[in-house]
Design a protein around this motif. Sequence first.
Motif, PDB file in Angstrom:
ATOM      1  N   TRP A 144      -1.281  -0.498  -5.087  1.00 18.15           N
ATOM      2  CA  TRP A 144      -2.424  -0.199  -4.227  1.00 18.15           C
ATOM      3  C   TRP A 144      -3.490  -1.270  -4.450  1.00 18.15           C
ATOM      4  O   TRP A 144      -3.410  -2.058  -5.388  1.00 18.15           O
ATOM      5  CB  TRP A 144      -2.996   1.199  -4.511  1.00 18.15           C
ATOM      6  N   GLN A 145      -4.472  -1.271  -3.581  1.00 18.14           N
ATOM      7  CA  GLN A 145      -5.560  -2.236  -3.645  1.00 18.14           C
ATOM      8  C   GLN A 145      -6.800  -1.538  -4.165  1.00 18.14           C
ATOM      9  O   GLN A 145      -7.400  -0.716  -3.477  1.00 18.14           O
ATOM     10  CB  GLN A 145      -5.819  -2.842  -2.258  1.00 18.14           C
ATOM     11  N   GLY A 150      -8.921  -5.257  -7.293  1.00 23.95           N
ATOM     12  CA  GLY A 150      -7.919  -5.959  -6.511  1.00 23.95           C
ATOM     13  C   GLY A 150      -6.550  -5.312  -6.606  1.00 23.95           C
ATOM     14  O   GLY A 150      -6.421  -4.117  -6.919  1.00 23.95           O
ATOM     15  N   PRO A 151      -5.466  -6.073  -6.365  1.00 25.65           N
ATOM     16  CA  PRO A 151      -4.115  -5.508  -6.334  1.00 25.65           C
ATOM     17  C   PRO A 151      -3.725  -4.898  -7.691  1.00 25.65           C
ATOM     18  O   PRO A 151      -3.933  -5.507  -8.737  1.00 25.65           O
ATOM     19  CB  PRO A 151      -3.227  -6.720  -6.008  1.00 25.65           C
TER      20      PRO A 151
END
Length: 305
Positions: A144-145, A150-151
């Motif tokens: 997920w982001q 971030g990622p």
Amino acid sequence: MEHTRYRGRFAPSPTGPLHFGSLVTALATWLEARTVNGDWLVRIEDLDPLREPPEATDQILHSLDVHGLHSDEPIRFQSRRHPAYQTAIVQLLENGQAYRCTCSRKQLQAHNGRHPNECTKRHSAPDDAPYAIRFALMDQSGQWQDLLLGPQHQTVRAELDDPVIQRKEGFFAYQLAVAVDDIDQGISHVVRGSDLLDMTAQQQQIFRALGAQPPLWLHIPVILNAQGQKLSKQNHAPALDDSQPATNLVQALLALGQRPPAELTQADVNEVLAWACTHWRRAAIPLTSRQARGITPSTQSHSDH
């Protein structure tokens, strides 16, 4: 279901009065909602009466009130939501997405997380042993982001990582209740401490098992004390001094990487919050607790140690 309006929440457990770390999280959740004209809700996660002093809830709500952080909807108490949690557990059991577990922690540790009692294969309640109920995870590489970090990638292992959703004593667990209530209240965004980051992939699966899309997550750094420990009641974090709310809010903004002018400590709460709404920059939030260097206002003079 796509969310068309920002709906966030602050959901403390009433194990004691609010401390500075709690205020930082509350303020971040409030600002994220306010700056997009979204809704901000307060939910009291009173799931464990054995750890909750009777005065704690009133202390928390009073602190939020004097700091100008007011819920847009009536405050929700999880202690009044047991029927909804029980309904969810029945649904998960019937769908094969949860199971009854009689294993002790010691037994699980001795078997490297595997269930010696073959709990994952059990289809009915055992006759002679107390049991917890666990969510049945699927093997997955969760992604997920995160809105700040971030990622994100987390590997979830079936059986080995299965979280308890109802304890043997009958108390409902955080992992279940938070998903049921976030779904019911239409929560679109969750701002919380990075100490909860590691359970996100598990929670994604619980949301989807309950027929809902997970919210978007933003994990902020936890605030540390002078010993480098997370501020918490367990680590004897002092209660907020509710007599100096403007100073507390300015210190919380500093911990969140914002740059409030020093004179705001002499302003009233509404002025501090108005400045914060106008100048809020999510990108300025520190990525780690060490960068945050958040210190309670009462120990500010020791911040260089």
